[in-house]
Design a protein around this motif. Structure first.
Motif, mmCIF file in Angstrom:
data_model
loop_
_atom_site.group_PDB
_atom_site.id
_atom_site.type_symbol
_atom_site.label_atom_id
_atom_site.label_comp_id
_atom_site.label_asym_id
_atom_site.label_seq_id
_atom_site.Cartn_x
_atom_site.Cartn_y
_atom_site.Cartn_z
ATOM 1 N N ALA A 216 -5.628 4.781 -0.757
ATOM 2 C CA ALA A 216 -4.778 4.946 -1.922
ATOM 3 C C ALA A 216 -3.892 6.167 -1.727
ATOM 4 O O ALA A 216 -4.331 7.186 -1.181
ATOM 5 C CB ALA A 216 -5.633 5.106 -3.178
ATOM 6 N N GLU A 217 -2.642 6.078 -2.167
ATOM 7 C CA GLU A 217 -1.708 7.203 -2.033
ATOM 8 C C GLU A 217 -2.243 8.472 -2.693
ATOM 9 O O GLU A 217 -1.946 9.579 -2.245
ATOM 10 C CB GLU A 217 -0.354 6.838 -2.658
ATOM 11 N N LEU A 218 -3.035 8.323 -3.750
ATOM 12 C CA LEU A 218 -3.555 9.486 -4.455
ATOM 13 C C LEU A 218 -4.695 10.170 -3.688
ATOM 14 O O LEU A 218 -5.013 11.327 -3.973
ATOM 15 C CB LEU A 218 -4.039 9.082 -5.850
ATOM 16 N N TYR A 219 -5.311 9.465 -2.740
ATOM 17 C CA TYR A 219 -6.437 10.032 -1.979
ATOM 18 C C TYR A 219 -6.269 9.728 -0.480
ATOM 19 O O TYR A 219 -7.066 9.001 0.108
ATOM 20 C CB TYR A 219 -7.767 9.482 -2.496
ATOM 21 N N PRO A 220 -5.244 10.325 0.169
ATOM 22 C CA PRO A 220 -4.972 10.028 1.579
ATOM 23 C C PRO A 220 -5.743 10.933 2.541
ATOM 24 O O PRO A 220 -5.185 11.461 3.510
ATOM 25 C CB PRO A 220 -3.466 10.283 1.665
ATOM 26 N N SER A 221 -7.032 11.119 2.305
ATOM 27 C CA SER A 221 -7.793 12.126 3.048
ATOM 28 C C SER A 221 -7.917 11.804 4.538
ATOM 29 O O SER A 221 -7.655 12.666 5.383
ATOM 30 C CB SER A 221 -9.174 12.294 2.414
ATOM 31 N N MET A 222 -8.333 10.590 4.886
ATOM 32 C CA MET A 222 -8.464 10.229 6.301
ATOM 33 C C MET A 222 -7.094 10.132 6.960
ATOM 34 O O MET A 222 -6.915 10.545 8.117
ATOM 35 C CB MET A 222 -9.215 8.907 6.448
ATOM 36 N N TYR A 223 -6.121 9.615 6.243
ATOM 37 C CA TYR A 223 -4.740 9.527 6.742
ATOM 38 C C TYR A 223 -4.245 10.909 7.161
ATOM 39 O O TYR A 223 -3.705 11.099 8.252
ATOM 40 C CB TYR A 223 -3.855 8.935 5.644
ATOM 41 N N ALA A 224 -4.445 11.888 6.289
ATOM 42 C CA ALA A 224 -3.994 13.254 6.577
ATOM 43 C C ALA A 224 -4.801 13.858 7.723
ATOM 44 O O ALA A 224 -4.241 14.545 8.594
ATOM 45 C CB ALA A 224 -4.117 14.116 5.326
ATOM 46 N N ASP A 261 -4.177 2.428 13.081
ATOM 47 C CA ASP A 261 -3.279 3.089 12.138
ATOM 48 C C ASP A 261 -3.911 3.074 10.754
ATOM 49 O O ASP A 261 -4.865 2.318 10.495
ATOM 50 C CB ASP A 261 -1.916 2.384 12.089
ATOM 51 N N ILE A 262 -3.376 3.914 9.871
ATOM 52 C CA ILE A 262 -3.781 3.927 8.466
ATOM 53 C C ILE A 262 -2.522 3.845 7.621
ATOM 54 O O ILE A 262 -1.547 4.573 7.872
ATOM 55 C CB ILE A 262 -4.566 5.210 8.113
ATOM 56 N N VAL A 263 -2.515 2.953 6.630
ATOM 57 C CA VAL A 263 -1.378 2.828 5.720
ATOM 58 C C VAL A 263 -1.830 3.215 4.316
ATOM 59 O O VAL A 263 -3.014 3.153 3.985
ATOM 60 C CB VAL A 263 -0.788 1.397 5.727
ATOM 61 N N LEU A 264 -0.860 3.624 3.507
ATOM 62 C CA LEU A 264 -1.144 4.037 2.137
ATOM 63 C C LEU A 264 -0.584 3.016 1.158
ATOM 64 O O LEU A 264 0.452 2.383 1.426
ATOM 65 C CB LEU A 264 -0.518 5.413 1.859
ATOM 66 N N VAL A 265 -1.245 2.856 0.033
ATOM 67 C CA VAL A 265 -0.796 1.915 -0.993
ATOM 68 C C VAL A 265 -0.775 2.611 -2.350
ATOM 69 O O VAL A 265 -1.610 3.468 -2.646
ATOM 70 C CB VAL A 265 -1.694 0.663 -1.060
ATOM 71 N N GLY A 266 0.200 2.232 -3.173
ATOM 72 C CA GLY A 266 0.345 2.797 -4.501
ATOM 73 C C GLY A 266 -0.439 2.026 -5.545
ATOM 74 O O GLY A 266 -0.983 0.947 -5.288
ATOM 75 N N GLU A 267 -0.463 2.582 -6.736
ATOM 76 C CA GLU A 267 -1.252 1.996 -7.810
ATOM 77 C C GLU A 267 -0.732 0.629 -8.243
ATOM 78 O O GLU A 267 -1.504 -0.266 -8.570
ATOM 79 C CB GLU A 267 -1.302 2.949 -9.008
ATOM 80 N N ARG A 268 0.584 0.452 -8.244
ATOM 81 C CA ARG A 268 1.130 -0.861 -8.650
ATOM 82 C C ARG A 268 0.700 -1.964 -7.691
ATOM 83 O O ARG A 268 0.393 -3.080 -8.110
ATOM 84 C CB ARG A 268 2.655 -0.797 -8.743
ATOM 85 N N ASP A 269 0.704 -1.652 -6.391
ATOM 86 C CA ASP A 269 0.281 -2.665 -5.421
ATOM 87 C C ASP A 269 -1.210 -2.961 -5.562
ATOM 88 O O ASP A 269 -1.643 -4.111 -5.412
ATOM 89 C CB ASP A 269 0.601 -2.201 -3.995
ATOM 90 N N LEU A 270 -2.008 -1.940 -5.860
ATOM 91 C CA LEU A 270 -3.433 -2.162 -6.091
ATOM 92 C C LEU A 270 -3.649 -3.039 -7.319
ATOM 93 O O LEU A 270 -4.447 -3.985 -7.295
ATOM 94 C CB LEU A 270 -4.154 -0.825 -6.272
ATOM 95 N N GLU A 271 -2.920 -2.756 -8.389
ATOM 96 C CA GLU A 271 -3.051 -3.557 -9.612
ATOM 97 C C GLU A 271 -2.634 -5.000 -9.362
ATOM 98 O O GLU A 271 -3.306 -5.938 -9.792
ATOM 99 C CB GLU A 271 -2.205 -2.943 -10.726
ATOM 100 N N ARG A 272 -1.524 -5.167 -8.665
ATOM 101 C CA ARG A 272 -1.049 -6.532 -8.404
ATOM 102 C C ARG A 272 -2.044 -7.292 -7.533
ATOM 103 O O ARG A 272 -2.290 -8.491 -7.740
ATOM 104 C CB ARG A 272 0.321 -6.493 -7.722
#
Length: 415
Positions: A216-224, A261-272
Protein backbone atom coordinates in the motif's frame (compact mmCIF):
# COMPACT_ATOMS: atom_id res chain seq x y z
CA UNK A 1 15.81 -5.50 -8.16
CA UNK A 2 17.13 -9.04 -7.80
CA UNK A 3 20.59 -10.22 -8.73
CA UNK A 4 19.97 -13.84 -7.91
CA UNK A 5 22.05 -16.83 -8.95
CA UNK A 6 19.87 -19.51 -7.35
CA UNK A 7 22.52 -22.15 -6.60
CA UNK A 8 24.90 -19.82 -4.77
CA UNK A 9 22.31 -17.70 -3.02
CA UNK A 10 20.08 -20.56 -1.87
CA UNK A 11 22.87 -21.78 0.38
CA UNK A 12 23.02 -18.55 2.35
CA UNK A 13 19.39 -17.47 2.46
CA UNK A 14 17.28 -18.13 5.58
CA UNK A 15 15.16 -20.81 3.89
CA UNK A 16 15.49 -23.18 0.95
CA UNK A 17 13.07 -24.90 -1.39
CA UNK A 18 13.56 -28.05 0.71
CA UNK A 19 12.23 -26.17 3.75
CA UNK A 20 9.08 -25.21 1.85
CA UNK A 21 8.58 -28.76 0.60
CA UNK A 22 9.06 -30.09 4.15
CA UNK A 23 6.51 -27.57 5.44
CA UNK A 24 4.02 -28.81 2.83
CA UNK A 25 4.42 -32.36 4.15
CA UNK A 26 4.13 -31.15 7.77
CA UNK A 27 0.87 -29.27 7.36
CA UNK A 28 -0.78 -31.57 4.81
CA UNK A 29 -4.33 -32.40 5.86
CA UNK A 30 -4.43 -29.74 8.58
CA UNK A 31 -4.91 -26.75 6.26
CA UNK A 32 -7.13 -26.51 3.21
CA UNK A 33 -5.55 -26.94 -0.20
CA UNK A 34 -7.35 -23.94 -1.65
CA UNK A 35 -8.31 -23.74 -5.34
CA UNK A 36 -6.32 -21.74 -7.90
CA UNK A 37 -8.80 -20.82 -10.62
CA UNK A 38 -8.70 -18.69 -13.74
CA UNK A 39 -10.95 -15.63 -13.85
CA UNK A 40 -12.07 -15.01 -17.42
CA UNK A 41 -13.76 -11.72 -16.52
CA UNK A 42 -10.80 -10.28 -14.61
CA UNK A 43 -8.53 -11.43 -17.42
CA UNK A 44 -10.59 -9.44 -19.92
CA UNK A 45 -10.71 -6.46 -17.59
CA UNK A 46 -6.96 -6.29 -16.88
CA UNK A 47 -5.46 -7.52 -20.15
CA UNK A 48 -3.56 -10.27 -18.31
CA UNK A 49 -4.43 -13.94 -17.89
CA UNK A 50 -5.44 -14.01 -14.24
CA UNK A 51 -5.54 -16.96 -11.84
CA UNK A 52 -6.73 -16.49 -8.27
CA UNK A 53 -5.45 -18.46 -5.28
CA UNK A 54 -8.37 -18.45 -2.83
CA UNK A 55 -6.58 -18.38 0.53
CA UNK A 56 -9.60 -16.56 1.93
CA UNK A 57 -11.23 -20.01 1.97
CA UNK A 58 -8.98 -21.28 4.77
CA UNK A 59 -10.81 -22.06 8.02
CA UNK A 60 -9.59 -18.78 9.55
CA UNK A 61 -10.00 -17.05 6.15
CA UNK A 62 -6.28 -16.39 5.61
CA UNK A 63 -3.05 -18.07 4.51
CA UNK A 64 -1.39 -17.31 7.86
CA UNK A 65 -2.46 -20.72 9.19
CA UNK A 66 0.25 -22.35 7.10
CA UNK A 67 3.26 -20.66 8.68
CA UNK A 68 1.79 -20.65 12.16
CA UNK A 69 1.12 -24.38 12.06
CA UNK A 70 4.55 -25.20 10.64
CA UNK A 71 6.15 -23.25 13.51
CA UNK A 72 3.96 -24.87 16.16
CA UNK A 73 4.85 -28.34 14.89
CA UNK A 74 8.54 -27.53 15.40
CA UNK A 75 8.12 -26.86 19.16
CA UNK A 76 9.55 -29.23 21.76
CA UNK A 77 7.25 -30.78 24.36
CA UNK A 78 8.66 -28.37 26.96
CA UNK A 79 7.97 -25.36 24.71
CA UNK A 80 4.43 -26.57 24.03
CA UNK A 81 3.77 -26.76 27.75
CA UNK A 82 5.01 -23.18 28.31
CA UNK A 83 2.75 -21.80 25.57
CA UNK A 84 3.18 -19.36 22.72
CA UNK A 85 2.70 -15.64 22.23
CA UNK A 86 2.44 -13.54 19.08
CA UNK A 87 1.70 -10.03 17.92
CA UNK A 88 -0.68 -9.65 15.00
CA UNK A 89 -3.13 -7.32 13.32
CA UNK A 90 -5.42 -10.30 13.01
CA UNK A 91 -4.77 -13.11 10.56
CA UNK A 92 -1.60 -14.50 12.15
CA UNK A 93 -3.42 -14.27 15.47
CA UNK A 94 -6.32 -16.35 14.26
CA UNK A 95 -4.16 -18.92 12.49
CA UNK A 96 -1.88 -19.38 15.49
CA UNK A 97 -4.74 -19.45 18.01
CA UNK A 98 -6.76 -21.96 15.98
CA UNK A 99 -3.94 -24.46 15.52
CA UNK A 100 -2.59 -23.93 19.04
CA UNK A 101 -5.99 -24.93 20.41
CA UNK A 102 -6.06 -27.98 18.11
CA UNK A 103 -2.65 -29.03 19.41
CA UNK A 104 -3.40 -28.22 23.06
CA UNK A 105 -0.89 -25.35 23.27
CA UNK A 106 -1.82 -22.23 25.32
CA UNK A 107 -1.74 -19.07 23.19
CA UNK A 108 -1.56 -15.36 24.00
CA UNK A 109 -2.07 -12.81 21.22
CA UNK A 110 -1.19 -9.11 21.42
CA UNK A 111 -3.20 -7.04 18.93
CA UNK A 112 -3.15 -3.31 18.17
CA UNK A 113 -6.02 -1.52 19.92
CA UNK A 114 -7.70 -0.54 16.65
CA UNK A 115 -7.70 -4.01 15.10
CA UNK A 116 -11.07 -4.61 13.37
CA UNK A 117 -13.48 -6.07 15.91
CA UNK A 118 -14.22 -9.08 13.68
CA UNK A 119 -10.57 -10.18 13.96
CA UNK A 120 -10.50 -9.71 17.73
CA UNK A 121 -13.69 -11.73 18.19
CA UNK A 122 -12.56 -14.51 15.90
CA UNK A 123 -9.21 -14.78 17.70
CA UNK A 124 -10.96 -14.97 21.08
CA UNK A 125 -13.26 -17.66 19.69
CA UNK A 126 -10.20 -19.94 19.42
CA UNK A 127 -9.66 -19.65 23.20
CA UNK A 128 -6.62 -17.39 22.91
CA UNK A 129 -5.83 -14.82 25.58
CA UNK A 130 -6.11 -11.53 23.63
CA UNK A 131 -4.24 -8.45 24.84
CA UNK A 132 -5.00 -5.14 23.08
CA UNK A 133 -1.99 -2.81 23.09
CA UNK A 134 -0.63 0.08 21.00
CA UNK A 135 -1.68 1.89 17.85
CA UNK A 136 0.08 -0.26 15.22
CA UNK A 137 1.58 -3.70 14.79
CA UNK A 138 5.05 -2.50 15.84
CA UNK A 139 3.73 -1.36 19.23
CA UNK A 140 1.97 -4.68 19.78
CA UNK A 141 5.09 -6.59 18.73
CA UNK A 142 7.30 -4.81 21.26
CA UNK A 143 4.78 -5.52 24.03
CA UNK A 144 4.52 -9.18 23.03
CA UNK A 145 8.30 -9.57 23.27
CA UNK A 146 8.20 -8.07 26.77
CA UNK A 147 5.46 -10.47 27.84
CA UNK A 148 7.32 -13.42 26.32
CA UNK A 149 10.35 -12.64 28.48
CA UNK A 150 8.36 -12.03 31.64
CA UNK A 151 6.17 -15.14 31.35
CA UNK A 152 8.55 -17.54 29.60
CA UNK A 153 6.38 -17.88 26.50
CA UNK A 154 7.65 -18.88 23.05
CA UNK A 155 7.40 -15.88 20.71
CA UNK A 156 6.07 -16.82 17.27
CA UNK A 157 6.92 -14.06 14.84
CA UNK A 158 4.27 -13.45 12.15
CA UNK A 159 6.82 -13.24 9.34
CA UNK A 160 10.51 -13.06 10.36
CA UNK A 161 10.91 -16.74 11.22
CA UNK A 162 12.26 -19.46 8.89
CA UNK A 163 9.55 -21.98 9.84
CA UNK A 164 6.82 -19.39 9.30
CA UNK A 165 8.30 -18.27 5.98
CA UNK A 166 8.57 -21.85 4.77
CA UNK A 167 4.97 -22.55 5.74
CA UNK A 168 3.74 -19.53 3.81
CA UNK A 169 5.71 -20.70 0.79
CA UNK A 170 3.36 -23.67 0.45
CA UNK A 171 0.90 -21.23 -1.14
CA UNK A 172 3.28 -20.86 -4.09
CA UNK A 173 3.99 -24.59 -4.22
CA UNK A 174 0.29 -25.34 -4.66
CA UNK A 175 -0.16 -22.57 -7.24
CA UNK A 176 2.64 -23.87 -9.45
CA UNK A 177 1.51 -27.49 -9.06
CA UNK A 178 -2.03 -26.53 -10.12
CA UNK A 179 -1.07 -24.00 -12.83
CA UNK A 180 2.53 -24.70 -13.93
CA UNK A 181 2.25 -22.26 -16.86
CA UNK A 182 2.15 -19.20 -14.58
CA UNK A 183 4.95 -16.79 -15.51
CA UNK A 184 4.22 -14.05 -12.94
CA UNK A 185 3.24 -14.17 -9.27
CA UNK A 186 1.89 -11.00 -7.65
CA UNK A 187 2.11 -11.20 -3.87
CA UNK A 188 1.08 -8.74 -1.12
CA UNK A 189 3.88 -7.65 1.22
CA UNK A 190 3.54 -6.58 4.83
CA UNK A 191 6.50 -7.94 6.76
CA UNK A 192 7.51 -10.15 3.85
CA UNK A 193 6.90 -13.70 5.09
CA UNK A 194 4.52 -14.74 2.32
CA UNK A 195 6.59 -13.40 -0.56
CA UNK A 196 9.79 -14.84 0.96
CA UNK A 197 8.34 -18.34 1.05
CA UNK A 198 6.70 -18.09 -2.35
CA UNK A 199 9.76 -16.60 -4.10
CA UNK A 200 12.05 -19.28 -2.59
CA UNK A 201 9.85 -22.03 -3.99
CA UNK A 202 9.03 -20.33 -7.29
CA UNK A 203 12.57 -19.37 -8.25
CA UNK A 204 13.83 -22.87 -7.47
CA UNK A 205 11.13 -24.41 -9.65
CA UNK A 206 11.38 -21.82 -12.44
CA UNK A 207 14.21 -19.23 -12.32
CA UNK A 208 12.52 -17.23 -15.09
CA UNK A 209 9.26 -16.67 -13.24
CA UNK A 210 8.63 -13.05 -12.20
CA UNK A 211 7.77 -12.48 -8.54
CA UNK A 212 6.30 -9.03 -7.94
CA UNK A 213 5.48 -7.68 -4.50
CA UNK A 214 2.67 -5.23 -3.73
CA UNK A 215 2.48 -2.71 -0.91
CA UNK A 216 0.00 0.00 0.00
CA UNK A 217 1.25 3.51 -0.80
CA UNK A 218 0.66 4.48 2.84
CA UNK A 219 2.98 1.69 4.10
CA UNK A 220 5.84 1.27 1.56
CA UNK A 221 8.27 -0.18 4.11
CA UNK A 222 9.76 -3.07 2.09
CA UNK A 223 9.69 -0.98 -1.10
CA UNK A 224 11.77 1.71 0.59
CA UNK A 225 14.11 -0.81 2.23
CA UNK A 226 14.93 -2.38 -1.12
CA UNK A 227 15.72 1.04 -2.59
CA UNK A 228 17.76 2.19 0.37
CA UNK A 229 15.26 4.90 1.23
CA UNK A 230 13.46 5.93 4.37
CA UNK A 231 9.68 5.66 4.27
CA UNK A 232 6.92 7.50 6.07
CA UNK A 233 4.49 4.73 6.99
CA UNK A 234 1.30 6.16 8.42
CA UNK A 235 -2.39 6.60 7.76
CA UNK A 236 -5.55 4.50 7.66
CA UNK A 237 -5.18 2.03 4.82
CA UNK A 238 -7.84 -0.44 3.76
CA UNK A 239 -5.03 -3.00 3.63
CA UNK A 240 -4.36 -3.01 7.38
CA UNK A 241 -3.12 -6.60 7.13
CA UNK A 242 0.01 -5.38 5.30
CA UNK A 243 0.37 -2.08 7.20
CA UNK A 244 3.79 -2.92 8.62
CA UNK A 245 6.24 -0.11 9.34
CA UNK A 246 9.35 -2.30 9.63
CA UNK A 247 9.78 -5.38 7.42
CA UNK A 248 11.62 -8.44 8.72
CA UNK A 249 15.39 -8.75 8.73
CA UNK A 250 15.31 -12.29 7.33
CA UNK A 251 12.56 -11.51 4.85
CA UNK A 252 14.54 -8.55 3.52
CA UNK A 253 17.39 -10.92 2.66
CA UNK A 254 15.10 -13.13 0.62
CA UNK A 255 13.25 -10.26 -1.06
CA UNK A 256 16.51 -8.58 -2.05
CA UNK A 257 17.82 -11.81 -3.56
CA UNK A 258 14.74 -13.28 -5.23
CA UNK A 259 11.94 -10.75 -5.73
CA UNK A 260 11.98 -8.99 -9.09
CA UNK A 261 10.19 -5.79 -8.12
CA UNK A 262 7.74 -4.16 -5.72
CA UNK A 263 4.87 -1.92 -6.86
CA UNK A 264 2.71 0.41 -4.79
CA UNK A 265 -1.07 0.76 -4.92
CA UNK A 266 -3.36 3.53 -3.71
CA UNK A 267 -6.50 3.30 -1.64
CA UNK A 268 -8.88 3.75 -4.59
CA UNK A 269 -7.35 0.79 -6.41
CA UNK A 270 -7.58 -1.31 -3.24
CA UNK A 271 -11.24 -0.36 -2.81
CA UNK A 272 -12.05 -1.10 -6.43
CA UNK A 273 -10.28 -4.46 -6.24
CA UNK A 274 -12.29 -5.49 -3.16
CA UNK A 275 -15.48 -4.48 -4.93
CA UNK A 276 -14.59 -6.26 -8.19
CA UNK A 277 -13.72 -9.50 -6.43
CA UNK A 278 -17.06 -9.51 -4.66
CA UNK A 279 -19.04 -8.42 -7.72
CA UNK A 280 -17.31 -10.65 -10.27
CA UNK A 281 -15.95 -13.62 -8.32
CA UNK A 282 -18.54 -13.51 -5.50
CA UNK A 283 -15.69 -13.79 -3.00
CA UNK A 284 -15.04 -11.58 0.03
CA UNK A 285 -11.47 -10.36 0.54
CA UNK A 286 -9.93 -7.85 2.91
CA UNK A 287 -7.84 -4.96 1.62
CA UNK A 288 -4.56 -6.88 1.81
CA UNK A 289 -6.17 -9.79 -0.01
CA UNK A 290 -7.14 -7.49 -2.88
CA UNK A 291 -3.67 -5.93 -3.21
CA UNK A 292 -2.60 -8.19 -6.07
CA UNK A 293 -5.61 -7.28 -8.20
CA UNK A 294 -5.13 -3.63 -7.21
CA UNK A 295 -1.62 -3.85 -8.69
CA UNK A 296 -3.02 -5.07 -12.01
CA UNK A 297 -5.53 -2.22 -12.01
CA UNK A 298 -2.91 0.40 -11.11
CA UNK A 299 -0.18 -0.88 -13.47
CA UNK A 300 -1.99 -2.50 -16.43
CA UNK A 301 0.88 -2.13 -18.91
CA UNK A 302 3.22 -3.92 -16.55
CA UNK A 303 1.15 -7.11 -16.57
CA UNK A 304 -0.51 -7.06 -19.99
CA UNK A 305 -0.43 -10.50 -21.61
CA UNK A 306 1.26 -12.18 -18.63
CA UNK A 307 -0.01 -15.37 -17.02
CA UNK A 308 -0.47 -13.96 -13.54
CA UNK A 309 -1.19 -15.72 -10.27
CA UNK A 310 -2.73 -13.55 -7.56
CA UNK A 311 -2.89 -14.56 -3.90
CA UNK A 312 -6.20 -13.61 -2.26
CA UNK A 313 -4.41 -13.85 1.06
CA UNK A 314 -7.27 -13.05 3.44
CA UNK A 315 -10.99 -12.46 3.74
CA UNK A 316 -11.36 -10.98 7.22
CA UNK A 317 -12.93 -7.61 6.57
CA UNK A 318 -15.33 -5.81 8.88
CA UNK A 319 -18.83 -5.95 7.37
CA UNK A 320 -19.49 -2.25 7.94
CA UNK A 321 -16.22 -1.36 6.21
CA UNK A 322 -17.07 -3.70 3.34
CA UNK A 323 -20.46 -2.01 2.95
CA UNK A 324 -18.78 1.41 2.81
CA UNK A 325 -16.31 0.21 0.18
CA UNK A 326 -19.08 -1.21 -2.01
CA UNK A 327 -21.26 1.90 -1.74
CA UNK A 328 -18.34 4.21 -2.51
CA UNK A 329 -17.50 2.15 -5.56
CA UNK A 330 -21.09 2.35 -6.77
CA UNK A 331 -20.98 6.13 -6.31
CA UNK A 332 -17.76 6.46 -8.30
CA UNK A 333 -19.29 4.37 -11.08
CA UNK A 334 -22.33 6.66 -11.23
CA UNK A 335 -24.73 3.96 -10.06
CA UNK A 336 -25.41 5.81 -6.81
CA UNK A 337 -25.50 9.59 -6.72
CA UNK A 338 -26.53 12.53 -4.60
CA UNK A 339 -27.86 15.47 -6.55
CA UNK A 340 -28.19 18.94 -5.01
CA UNK A 341 -31.10 20.76 -6.64
CA UNK A 342 -32.07 24.40 -6.06
CA UNK A 343 -35.85 24.83 -5.88
CA UNK A 344 -38.23 27.77 -5.70
CA UNK A 345 -40.34 27.94 -2.55
CA UNK A 346 -43.70 27.24 -4.13
CA UNK A 347 -46.14 24.32 -4.20
CA UNK A 348 -45.47 21.48 -6.60
CA UNK A 349 -41.72 21.98 -7.01
CA UNK A 350 -40.73 18.69 -5.40
CA UNK A 351 -43.50 16.93 -7.31
CA UNK A 352 -42.11 18.23 -10.62
CA UNK A 353 -38.60 17.08 -9.72
CA UNK A 354 -39.91 13.62 -8.79
CA UNK A 355 -41.81 13.48 -12.09
CA UNK A 356 -38.55 13.97 -14.02
CA UNK A 357 -36.92 11.18 -12.01
CA UNK A 358 -39.87 8.96 -12.93
CA UNK A 359 -39.61 9.86 -16.62
CA UNK A 360 -35.92 8.98 -16.60
CA UNK A 361 -36.62 5.72 -14.72
CA UNK A 362 -34.30 6.67 -11.86
CA UNK A 363 -34.99 5.26 -8.41
CA UNK A 364 -35.10 7.81 -5.56
CA UNK A 365 -33.55 6.46 -2.36
CA UNK A 366 -33.68 9.47 -0.05
CA UNK A 367 -34.77 13.13 -0.14
CA UNK A 368 -33.43 15.85 2.17
CA UNK A 369 -34.85 19.41 2.22
CA UNK A 370 -32.61 22.24 3.44
CA UNK A 371 -34.09 25.64 4.33
CA UNK A 372 -32.06 26.91 7.30
CA UNK A 373 -28.37 26.03 6.88
CA UNK A 374 -27.91 27.62 3.47
CA UNK A 375 -26.78 30.94 2.01
CA UNK A 376 -29.76 31.05 -0.35
CA UNK A 377 -32.41 33.77 0.07
CA UNK A 378 -35.01 33.14 2.77
CA UNK A 379 -37.50 31.87 0.20
CA UNK A 380 -34.93 29.66 -1.47
CA UNK A 381 -34.25 26.05 -0.62
CA UNK A 382 -32.08 23.21 -1.74
CA UNK A 383 -33.00 19.56 -1.93
CA UNK A 384 -30.53 16.71 -1.87
CA UNK A 385 -31.79 13.62 -3.65
CA UNK A 386 -29.96 10.33 -3.34
CA UNK A 387 -30.74 8.10 -6.27
CA UNK A 388 -29.84 4.88 -8.04
CA UNK A 389 -29.09 4.73 -11.76
CA UNK A 390 -27.96 2.06 -14.22
CA UNK A 391 -24.60 3.68 -15.01
CA UNK A 392 -22.82 7.00 -15.53
CA UNK A 393 -24.57 7.71 -18.86
CA UNK A 394 -27.98 7.16 -17.26
CA UNK A 395 -27.04 9.63 -14.50
CA UNK A 396 -25.90 12.22 -17.03
CA UNK A 397 -29.22 11.94 -18.89
CA UNK A 398 -31.08 12.60 -15.64
CA UNK A 399 -29.01 15.71 -14.91
CA UNK A 400 -29.55 17.02 -18.45
CA UNK A 401 -33.32 16.51 -18.10
CA UNK A 402 -33.41 18.40 -14.80
CA UNK A 403 -31.41 21.30 -16.25
CA UNK A 404 -33.60 21.36 -19.34
CA UNK A 405 -36.58 21.85 -17.01
CA UNK A 406 -34.87 24.91 -15.53
CA UNK A 407 -33.41 23.46 -12.35
CA UNK A 408 -29.99 24.38 -10.97
CA UNK A 409 -28.49 20.97 -10.21
CA UNK A 410 -25.05 19.67 -9.33
CA UNK A 411 -23.60 16.38 -8.15
CA UNK A 412 -22.27 15.94 -4.63
CA UNK A 413 -19.20 13.88 -5.50
CA UNK A 414 -17.90 10.91 -3.53
CA UNK A 415 -14.34 11.38 -2.30
Amino acid sequence: MNVHTPETQAARLPITVADVEAAAANIAGAVIRTPCLKSETLSQLTGAQVWLKFENLQFTAAYKERGALNRLLSLTAEERARGVIAASAGNHAQGLAYHARRLGIPATIVMPRFTPIVKVQQTESHDANVVLFGERYDDASAHALELAQKKGLVYVHPFDDPKVMAGQGTVGLEMLEDVPELDTLVVPIGGGGLISGISTLAKARNPDIAVIGVQAELYPSMYAAMKGQSALCDGDTLAEGIAVKTPGRLTQEVVRALVDDIVLVGERDLERAVSLLLGIEKTVVEGAGAAGLAALLAHPRRFKGAKVGLVLCGGNIDTRLLANVLLRDLARAGRLARLRIRLKDRPGQLFEVARIFDQQQVNILEVYHQRVFTNLPAKGLITDVECETRDRDHLERLIEALRAAGYDVRMVEAD
